[in-house]
Design a protein around this motif. Structure first.
Motif, PDB file in Angstrom:
ATOM      1  N   ASP A 302       0.831  -1.208   0.000  1.00  0.00           N
ATOM      2  CA  ASP A 302       0.000   0.000   0.000  1.00  0.00           C
ATOM      3  C   ASP A 302       0.862   1.255   0.000  1.00  0.00           C
ATOM      4  O   ASP A 302       0.563   2.226  -0.717  1.00  0.00           O
ATOM      5  N   GLU A 305       2.351   1.791  -3.472  1.00  0.00           N
ATOM      6  CA  GLU A 305       1.408   2.385  -4.410  1.00  0.00           C
ATOM      7  C   GLU A 305       1.233   3.880  -4.130  1.00  0.00           C
ATOM      8  O   GLU A 305       1.123   4.684  -5.058  1.00  0.00           O
ATOM      9  N   ARG A 309       2.024   7.264  -6.638  1.00  0.00           N
ATOM     10  CA  ARG A 309       1.092   8.370  -6.860  1.00  0.00           C
ATOM     11  C   ARG A 309       1.732   9.708  -6.501  1.00  0.00           C
ATOM     12  O   ARG A 309       1.501  10.719  -7.178  1.00  0.00           O
ATOM     13  N   ILE A 318       1.956  -0.475 -11.999  1.00  0.00           N
ATOM     14  CA  ILE A 318       3.150  -0.946 -11.301  1.00  0.00           C
ATOM     15  C   ILE A 318       3.397  -2.380 -11.745  1.00  0.00           C
ATOM     16  O   ILE A 318       2.448  -3.153 -11.928  1.00  0.00           O
ATOM     17  N   LYS A 369      -0.138  -4.163 -11.767  1.00  0.00           N
ATOM     18  CA  LYS A 369      -1.231  -3.587 -10.965  1.00  0.00           C
ATOM     19  C   LYS A 369      -1.569  -2.224 -11.559  1.00  0.00           C
ATOM     20  O   LYS A 369      -0.708  -1.351 -11.661  1.00  0.00           O
ATOM     21  N   LEU A 371      -3.150   1.359 -11.636  1.00  0.00           N
ATOM     22  CA  LEU A 371      -3.536   2.421 -10.716  1.00  0.00           C
ATOM     23  C   LEU A 371      -4.563   3.353 -11.319  1.00  0.00           C
ATOM     24  O   LEU A 371      -5.285   4.029 -10.589  1.00  0.00           O
TER      25      LEU A 371
END
Length: 404
Positions: A302, A305, A309, A318, A369, A371
């Motif tokens: 977390d 990520e 950002r 990612i 992943k 975003l």
């Protein structure tokens, strides 16, 4: 009997002494003399004489050896018994203490309190601690109880291999910090949290935690008095977020350029399509064994990520790589929304199972992943709320008179 034993003993002694120096010659001479010179009758006679002599020698040697063994058996048995009892008692004491410690403080069902920290590129001391953690997690078998390295025996050749791997990873991080200063890098660690007495340790002030809101699994901390202080300790989890070139294949939709009607740009579009572009890469996600199932890995991801950002570099995805023989990690990533892209069978990893350190071939799965989908969902929800508010305002202004 004594008259026969003495000559036989001298004969055997002489044969042994001669045999030590001239085994081949004596054997050949004896065989030639026995088969050619001696007649058949004398051979039988000599055999009849040698058999009782050999029996007497064996009986005497066995009798003396037996008495020597009998004399040594009581002391030997007593020493062996004492040694076994001592080792057994030591083993039982250590096992009982380990079980008590692991069940009372570090039980498998008890979660570990921790905090998440961003280190940027990290200091030299922090990099030392990170490399120690990564090599132990990936290449060295760990215990369920923390700080148990003194009870874990490592072969000398494996210790050399582990030291080499630590130096290799440390050199890789330091060289990246020295020669790739423009590269976006963020080292993320999870540190264990302790409740200690402020007067018992001089380093409490340096590692003191200001707010308990940033502690995960804070309910697992013991209830301390007024003098207790929350501090962070050793690193129990780590991951790094690095911006690097990583291709996902020409057929991947994220690499496809926008379609253009100009046929002259087809070659340029194909080159852009196959070009590896900069992507955030999540690497070296590792958690110590005794801190697993405490949410450390999820919180590290977390934070990673969130780091991407905050980079504000226009990244919408990612990527990472995971080995195919680690199905638990693959399932962990899938539960968190990661998608499988392709398998690369040309990857290699270090193998420390043998006497020499070597590289073995391994297949790694590339996963992604996204975003932008989560961001788009949040933006859509925000637009819907704004639209709803504007509609309510219009209705309110239509039927009610606003106060001036």
């Amino acid at each position: 009997l004594h008259g026969c034993l003495l000559p036989s003993a001298l004969i055997v002694h002489g044969v042994v002494e001669v045999g030590k120096s001239m085994v081949g010659q004596v054997t050949n001479h004896f065989y030639y003399h026995w088969m050619t010179v001696l007649p058949q009758r004398r051979r039988s006679l000599y055999l009849l004489l040698l058999v009782p002599i050999a029996c007497n020698i064996l009986c005497i040697s066995g009798f003396t050896t037996k008495h020597a063994l009998v004399r040594n058996i009581p002391t030997s048995l007593q020493s062996i018994q004492d040694t076994l009892l001592d080792s057994l008692q030591t083993k039982l004491d250590s096992d009982s203490s380990d079980v008590d410690q692991s069940t009372s403080t570090y039980g498998s069902k008890q979660r570990i309190p921790f905090i998440i920290q961003r280190l940027g590129r990290g200091t030299k001391k922090e990099i030392e601690e990170i490399t120690q953690l990564c090599v132990d997690v990936f290449f060295n078998a760990q215990e369920d109880v923390p700080n148990n390295n003194d009870k874990k025996s490592t072969a000398p050749w494996k210790a050399v291999q582990l030291a080499y791997l630590r130096n290799y990873q440390r050199g890789d991080i330091l060289s990246r910090n020295a020669f790739k200063k423009d590269q976006l890098v963020d080292l993320i660690v999870a540190r264990r949290v302790y409740s200690v007495d402020e007067s018992s340790n001089m380093n409490v002030i340096a590692n003191k935690i200001d707010s308990a809101d940033q502690i995960f699994n804070a309910d697992q901390l013991p209830a301390g008095g007024d003098e207790s202080t929350l501090v962070f300790g050793e690193i129990i989890g780590y991951c790094e977020m690095v911006e690097k070139k990583f291709g996902l294949g020409g057929n991947f939709e994220g690499d496809e350029p926008n379609d253009d009607d100009n046929e002259e740009d087809d070659d340029d579009e194909k080159e852009v399509k196959m070009e590896e572009k900069l992507r955030p890469y999540l690497g070296n996600l590792s958690v110590v064994k005794y801190a697993r199932r405490s949410g450390v890995g999820s919180k590290l991801m977390d934070e990673g990520e969130q780091v991407v950002r905050e980079w504000d570099a226009g990244h919408t995805e990612i990527v990472l790589q995971v080995e195919e023989d680690n199905p638990s990690a693959v399932q962990f990533y899938k539960r968190r929304g990661w998608e499988f892209v392709f398998a690369d069978p040309t990857c290699r990893r270090y193998d420390t199972s043998g006497f020499f350190l070597k590289e073995s071939r391994i297949t790694k799965y590339a996963m992604i992943k996204r975003l932008d989908q989560q961001k788009a969902d949040q933006n859509g929800l925000k637009e819907a709320n704004d639209a709803g508010e504007s509609l309510m305002d219009k209705l309110r202004n239509s039927f009610f008179v606003s106060k001036q």
